[in-house]
Design a protein around this motif. Structure first.
Motif, PDB file in Angstrom:
ATOM      1  N   CYS A 120       0.813  -1.230   0.000  1.00 28.23           N
ATOM      2  CA  CYS A 120       0.000   0.000   0.000  1.00 28.23           C
ATOM      3  C   CYS A 120       0.832   1.260   0.000  1.00 28.23           C
ATOM      4  CB  CYS A 120      -0.928   0.002   1.215  1.00 28.23           C
ATOM      5  SG  CYS A 120      -2.001  -1.442   1.298  1.00 28.23           S
ATOM      6  N   GLY A 121       2.162   1.166   0.132  1.00 27.37           N
ATOM      7  CA  GLY A 121       2.989   2.352   0.185  1.00 27.37           C
ATOM      8  C   GLY A 121       2.896   3.058   1.524  1.00 27.37           C
ATOM      9  N   LEU A 122       3.534   4.250   1.613  1.00 25.00           N
ATOM     10  CA  LEU A 122       3.557   4.971   2.883  1.00 25.00           C
ATOM     11  C   LEU A 122       2.161   5.342   3.351  1.00 25.00           C
ATOM     12  CD1 LEU A 122       6.649   7.357   2.663  1.00 25.00           C
ATOM     13  CD2 LEU A 122       6.139   5.722   4.482  1.00 25.00           C
ATOM     14  N   ARG A 123       1.321   5.741   2.434  1.00 25.82           N
ATOM     15  CA  ARG A 123      -0.039   6.152   2.819  1.00 25.82           C
ATOM     16  C   ARG A 123      -0.795   4.985   3.460  1.00 25.82           C
ATOM     17  NH1 ARG A 123      -3.848   9.919  -0.995  1.00 25.82           N
ATOM     18  NH2 ARG A 123      -5.839   9.619   0.079  1.00 25.82           N
ATOM     19  N   GLY A 124      -0.685   3.808   2.844  1.00 25.22           N
ATOM     20  CA  GLY A 124      -1.336   2.635   3.421  1.00 25.22           C
ATOM     21  C   GLY A 124      -0.729   2.223   4.741  1.00 25.22           C
ATOM     22  N   LEU A 125       0.604   2.340   4.863  1.00 24.40           N
ATOM     23  CA  LEU A 125       1.269   2.019   6.122  1.00 24.40           C
ATOM     24  C   LEU A 125       0.772   2.913   7.253  1.00 24.40           C
ATOM     25  CD1 LEU A 125       4.984   1.388   5.064  1.00 24.40           C
ATOM     26  CD2 LEU A 125       3.404  -0.270   6.078  1.00 24.40           C
ATOM     27  N   TRP A 126       0.659   4.210   6.950  1.00 24.43           N
ATOM     28  CA  TRP A 126       0.181   5.123   7.990  1.00 24.43           C
ATOM     29  C   TRP A 126      -1.246   4.789   8.411  1.00 24.43           C
ATOM     30  CZ3 TRP A 126       2.489   7.841  11.381  1.00 24.43           C
ATOM     31  CH2 TRP A 126       3.746   8.399  11.123  1.00 24.43           C
ATOM     32  N   ASP A 127      -2.085   4.470   7.459  1.00 26.77           N
ATOM     33  CA  ASP A 127      -3.466   4.123   7.785  1.00 26.77           C
ATOM     34  C   ASP A 127      -3.502   2.921   8.722  1.00 26.77           C
ATOM     35  OD1 ASP A 127      -6.294   4.467   7.491  1.00 26.77           O
ATOM     36  OD2 ASP A 127      -6.299   2.695   6.189  1.00 26.77           O
ATOM     37  N   SER A 128      -2.691   1.902   8.419  1.00 23.21           N
ATOM     38  CA  SER A 128      -2.659   0.691   9.245  1.00 23.21           C
ATOM     39  C   SER A 128      -2.081   0.972  10.629  1.00 23.21           C
ATOM     40  CB  SER A 128      -1.832  -0.387   8.545  1.00 23.21           C
ATOM     41  OG  SER A 128      -2.374  -0.698   7.282  1.00 23.21           O
ATOM     42  N   VAL A 129      -0.968   1.686  10.649  1.00 25.47           N
ATOM     43  CA  VAL A 129      -0.279   1.930  11.923  1.00 25.47           C
ATOM     44  C   VAL A 129      -1.135   2.772  12.863  1.00 25.47           C
ATOM     45  CG1 VAL A 129       1.656   3.195  12.952  1.00 25.47           C
ATOM     46  CG2 VAL A 129       2.062   1.627  11.061  1.00 25.47           C
ATOM     47  N   LEU A 130      -1.778   3.813  12.357  1.00 27.86           N
ATOM     48  CA  LEU A 130      -2.566   4.687  13.227  1.00 27.86           C
ATOM     49  C   LEU A 130      -3.812   3.979  13.744  1.00 27.86           C
ATOM     50  CD1 LEU A 130      -2.183   8.101  11.354  1.00 27.86           C
ATOM     51  CD2 LEU A 130      -1.146   7.406  13.519  1.00 27.86           C
ATOM     52  N   HIS A 131      -4.386   3.093  12.942  1.00 29.00           N
ATOM     53  CA  HIS A 131      -5.523   2.328  13.448  1.00 29.00           C
ATOM     54  C   HIS A 131      -5.073   1.335  14.514  1.00 29.00           C
ATOM     55  CE1 HIS A 131      -7.772   3.862   9.939  1.00 29.00           C
ATOM     56  NE2 HIS A 131      -8.843   3.618  10.705  1.00 29.00           N
ATOM     57  N   TYR A 132      -3.918   0.740  14.298  1.00 27.10           N
ATOM     58  CA  TYR A 132      -3.391  -0.216  15.269  1.00 27.10           C
ATOM     59  C   TYR A 132      -2.965   0.477  16.559  1.00 27.10           C
ATOM     60  CZ  TYR A 132       0.016  -3.429  17.357  1.00 27.10           C
ATOM     61  OH  TYR A 132       0.732  -4.220  18.225  1.00 27.10           O
ATOM     62  N   SER A 133      -2.313   1.638  16.416  1.00 24.25           N
ATOM     63  CA  SER A 133      -1.776   2.317  17.594  1.00 24.25           C
ATOM     64  C   SER A 133      -2.869   2.911  18.470  1.00 24.25           C
ATOM     65  CB  SER A 133      -0.802   3.420  17.167  1.00 24.25           C
ATOM     66  OG  SER A 133      -1.498   4.416  16.436  1.00 24.25           O
ATOM     67  N   SER A 134      -4.089   3.029  17.938  1.00 25.34           N
ATOM     68  CA  SER A 134      -5.168   3.561  18.774  1.00 25.34           C
ATOM     69  C   SER A 134      -5.451   2.631  19.948  1.00 25.34           C
ATOM     70  CB  SER A 134      -6.431   3.748  17.935  1.00 25.34           C
ATOM     71  OG  SER A 134      -6.864   2.491  17.418  1.00 25.34           O
ATOM     72  N   LEU A 135      -4.995   1.377  19.815  1.00 24.51           N
ATOM     73  CA  LEU A 135      -5.151   0.420  20.909  1.00 24.51           C
ATOM     74  C   LEU A 135      -3.943   0.417  21.831  1.00 24.51           C
ATOM     75  CD1 LEU A 135      -6.577  -2.547  18.776  1.00 24.51           C
ATOM     76  CD2 LEU A 135      -7.860  -0.798  20.046  1.00 24.51           C
ATOM     77  N   LEU A 136      -2.868   1.100  21.405  1.00 25.87           N
ATOM     78  CA  LEU A 136      -1.626   1.129  22.183  1.00 25.87           C
ATOM     79  C   LEU A 136      -1.279   2.581  22.488  1.00 25.87           C
ATOM     80  CD1 LEU A 136       0.337  -1.494  20.070  1.00 25.87           C
ATOM     81  CD2 LEU A 136      -0.682  -1.878  22.322  1.00 25.87           C
ATOM     82  N   LEU A 137      -1.825   3.108  23.548  1.00 25.84           N
ATOM     83  CA  LEU A 137      -1.692   4.535  23.845  1.00 25.84           C
ATOM     84  C   LEU A 137      -0.242   4.942  24.065  1.00 25.84           C
ATOM     85  CD1 LEU A 137      -4.764   5.056  26.223  1.00 25.84           C
ATOM     86  CD2 LEU A 137      -4.587   5.451  23.770  1.00 25.84           C
ATOM     87  N   GLU A 138       0.605   3.985  24.533  1.00 29.04           N
ATOM     88  CA  GLU A 138       2.000   4.347  24.799  1.00 29.04           C
ATOM     89  C   GLU A 138       2.766   4.683  23.523  1.00 29.04           C
ATOM     90  OE1 GLU A 138       1.898  -0.259  25.119  1.00 29.04           O
ATOM     91  OE2 GLU A 138       0.544   1.453  25.330  1.00 29.04           O
ATOM     92  N   LEU A 139       2.240   4.272  22.367  1.00 27.06           N
ATOM     93  CA  LEU A 139       2.921   4.565  21.101  1.00 27.06           C
ATOM     94  C   LEU A 139       2.513   5.907  20.504  1.00 27.06           C
ATOM     95  CD1 LEU A 139       2.914   1.178  19.129  1.00 27.06           C
ATOM     96  CD2 LEU A 139       4.803   2.254  20.343  1.00 27.06           C
ATOM     97  N   LEU A 140       1.387   6.453  20.947  1.00 28.84           N
ATOM     98  CA  LEU A 140       0.824   7.623  20.277  1.00 28.84           C
ATOM     99  C   LEU A 140       1.757   8.838  20.237  1.00 28.84           C
ATOM    100  CD1 LEU A 140      -2.964   7.597  21.207  1.00 28.84           C
ATOM    101  CD2 LEU A 140      -1.895   7.205  18.989  1.00 28.84           C
ATOM    102  N   PRO A 141       2.398   9.254  21.352  1.00 31.07           N
ATOM    103  CA  PRO A 141       3.265  10.444  21.263  1.00 31.07           C
ATOM    104  C   PRO A 141       4.373  10.282  20.220  1.00 31.07           C
ATOM    105  CG  PRO A 141       2.822   9.898  23.555  1.00 31.07           C
ATOM    106  CD  PRO A 141       2.297   8.757  22.747  1.00 31.07           C
ATOM    107  N   ALA A 142       5.052   9.135  20.227  1.00 32.44           N
ATOM    108  CA  ALA A 142       6.151   8.943  19.268  1.00 32.44           C
ATOM    109  C   ALA A 142       5.628   8.865  17.839  1.00 32.44           C
ATOM    110  CB  ALA A 142       6.930   7.678  19.619  1.00 32.44           C
TER     111      ALA A 142
END
Length: 626
Positions: A120-142
């Motif tokens: 999916c390229g960078l755009r797809g990676l960001w979409d996946s990572v941000l949806h996943y990180s919403s469950l991992l609050l400790e990752l959000l600031p970084a």
């Protein structure tokens, strides 16, 4: 630490985390020490050492399986590495995009879903990572920090669609109404970092403020160029209220001055230009804009003074301040296009602008000196340092020679004008033996129409006028005849493609060729009149009227000659036509002429048209009285 463990099943010992974090904090402090150093070599060395330190840390961390407890530190080190690397390079490259991608891939490694996401390229990676990180609050600031760097990269490379998508995802709002970039940046609120978080060179909130200023400035400039002035004013004011380094603030104030001038608020525009001049050492853009403002106000003295100061300012080499080891607004701005209101060009370009304006407003002596300074660059073999002036339609070097000759003639320096003309002829007339074949190719449509004859014929025209000024009538007539011989053979490419803009490089419009012919015929006719050869003068004036009906000066010279030769019927018919034309509303010409030709036409303008018409009317028989 060298053995492999299942993904996410094992994390390094806490002491390793502490060591890595301590190393990160040490490198951040080293980079800040480098920033504060006044010694450029020491600064560069400290910064480069810090960069290599971050690179080594990342290499160590990425050699281990990805683990959620380590990712905040790893992503923070990635952000520090990208920030320092981009600031030292003074711009983003593909390497930074790869660093961001690797960081995102490390996040997805922890959920064992990396494979399909890579397609999916960078755009797809960001979409996946941000949806996943919403469950991992400790990752959000970084992750928000890394997203700020991605936003900076996409803004600097004009990937505005991807940037809008990223901000919409960060804000959790992807409806059509949320596509305004500035609104999205204002809405974006990166999570605050914890007090015990690893040190950063620049946090996400600082990045957001830089992005907001840069986006507002870029948008304002684009709106200014396209003519959306109220929107440009709003965007530029937004930029001015943000975190603007002094050099950027000078540009923003200058753009605001341009916008307000175009909106008809010269006094407010002047205030911004004064603020720009006080705000930094980059005086070129505000001085050029000040000259435009004074020209619009009709204040010629202030306009020329601004241009003189501009020439001086562009000759001064300013020691630029060392850039911050951060992502700054300047890194996110595009290179200035020559059509940009902030593009002030080189000293030679400013010198040309000053010379041409002096010629246009009648300051011939000053214009002549400025043109001679420019020609000195050409004669010294420095042509590569002279380009068209800061405007979309600038002259080529031969036209600068012609303008210089015109300025010298107007200043009463005919002999110097002849010298300039001879120099131009020596550079262009070598093409003349090839011209018959070029003209034939142009007629057949196999090659473009030759433009050299227009420059050469204009040179002969100016030489003729210089000989007139020196009182050499025979030489003047000879030069005018040589000019006409070339012009009558020249073919304009515009006959095949229709009217063209005078700003097109190398293209000579039909109107320019017509006016050149009329100028040469009128000039030669005036010399025939001076030598008492009215019959020959009549032929030239009549031909000039036929070839360029829009040139009324030719008609008035013809009328005066017909009257002097007592050819009453022809003179009366011409008088009626001219009398009718003077009562018609005058239309603004849709074409423009080269400056040297406009100047020349002013010399052969009939001195008092109304007086001639009135005198001729009184001489008409009684039945013809109005």
């Amino acid at each position: 630490m060298s053995h492999q463990t299942p993904l996410g099943s094992s994390v390094p010992h806490p002491s390793c985390l502490d060591l890595w974090r301590e190393k990160n904090d040490q490198l951040v402090r080293q980079a800040k020490v480098a920033q504060d150093s006044r010694l450029s070599l020491r600064r560069q060395q400290l910064a480069q050492d810090a960069l290599e330190g971050f690179r080594g840390l990342l290499h160590s961390l990425r050699g281990l399986p990805a683990a959620v407890p380590v990712l905040p530190l790893e992503l923070t080190i990635t952000c520090n590495f990208i920030t320092l690397r981009a600031s030292l390079a003074q711009g983003f490259t593909e390497d930074q995009a790869q660093d961001i991608q690797q960081g995102l891939e490390r996040v997805l490694e922890t959920q064992e879903q990396l494979g399909p996401r890579l397609e999916c390229g960078l755009r797809g990676l960001w979409d996946s990572v941000l949806h996943y990180s919403s469950l991992l609050l400790e990752l959000l600031p970084a992750l928000h920090h890394l997203a700020g760097l991605q936003a900076a990269l996409w803004l600097s490379t004009d990937c505005l669609g991807d940037l809008t998508f990223l901000l919409q995802t960060l804000n959790g709002n992807q409806n059509e109404a949320s596509r305004n970039l500035l609104r999205l940046l204002k809405t974006w609120s990166p999570p605050a970092e914890e007090t015990n978080a690893p040190l950063t060179l620049q946090d996400a909130r600082g990045l957001r403020n830089v992005l907001l200023t840069a986006s507002a400035f870029r948008q304002g400039l684009q709106e200014l160029i396209t003519g959306s002035l109220p929107r440009a004013l709003s965007s530029l004011r937004e930029a001015a209220s943000g975190l603007c380094p002094r050099p950027v603030l000078v540009q923003v104030y200058t753009a605001l001055g341009t916008c307000l001038r175009k909106m008809g608020n010269p006094q407010r525009a002047l205030l911004y230009l004064v603020a720009a001049l006080k705000g930094g050492s980059t005086w070129g853009p505000p001085l050029l804009e000040a000259s435009r403002l004074y020209q619009q106000l009709g204040n010629t003295a202030a306009e020329l003074e601004s241009l003189e100061l501009l020439v001086e300012a562009l000759n001064v080499t300013h020691s630029s301040e060392a850039p911050q080891l951060l992502i700054e607004v300047e890194l996110l701005l595009p290179r200035l296009h020559p059509a940009s209101p902030l593009h002030c060009g080189t000293q030679s370009q400013a010198k040309y602008l000053l010379a041409s304006r002096c010629l246009q407003v009648g300051r011939a002596e000053d214009a002549a000196e400025h043109y001679l300074d420019l020609l000195a660059l050409v004669l010294d073999g420095l042509e590569s340092k002279f380009f068209p002036p800061p405007s979309p339609a600038g002259p080529c070097i031969p036209e600068v020679f012609l303008e210089a000759a015109a300025a010298l003639i107007q200043a009463g320096r005919a002999q110097d004008a002849l010298t300039v003309c001879e120099e131009l002829l020596s550079r262009t007339s070598s093409l003349l033996p090839k011209m018959p074949q070029l003209w034939e190719d142009a007629r057949k449509g196999t090659k473009e129409s030759p433009h050299c004859p227009s420059w050469v014929s204009a040179t002969y025209l100016l030489q003729g006028q210089a000989w007139v000024q020196l009182g050499a009538q025979k030489e003047a007539i000879s030069e005018f005849s040589r000019c006409l011989e070339l012009l009558f053979r020249a073919t304009s490419k515009d006959k095949e493609r229709g009217p063209a803009s005078n700003g097109e490089k190398g293209c000579v419009s039909d109107m320019t060729l017509q006016q050149l012919r009329a100028a040469a015929l009128i000039s030669r006719g005036l010399q025939w009149v001076a030598s008492g050869q009215d019959t020959k003068a009549l032929q030239d004036f009549l031909l000039s009227v036929q070839m360029c009906p829009g040139n009324q000066d030719a008609s008035f010279h013809l009328l005066q000659t017909l009257r002097r030769m007592d050819r009453r019927d022809e003179a009366t018919a011409l008088w009626w036509r001219l009398e009718a034309q003077t009562k018609l509303p005058q239309e603004n010409a849709a074409w423009s002429l080269p400056l040297y030709l406009e100047t020349y036409l002013g010399w052969i303008r009939f001195p008092d048209r109304e007086t001639l018409l009135e005198e001729f009317q009184t001489s008409l028989p009684e039945p013809c009285d109005l």
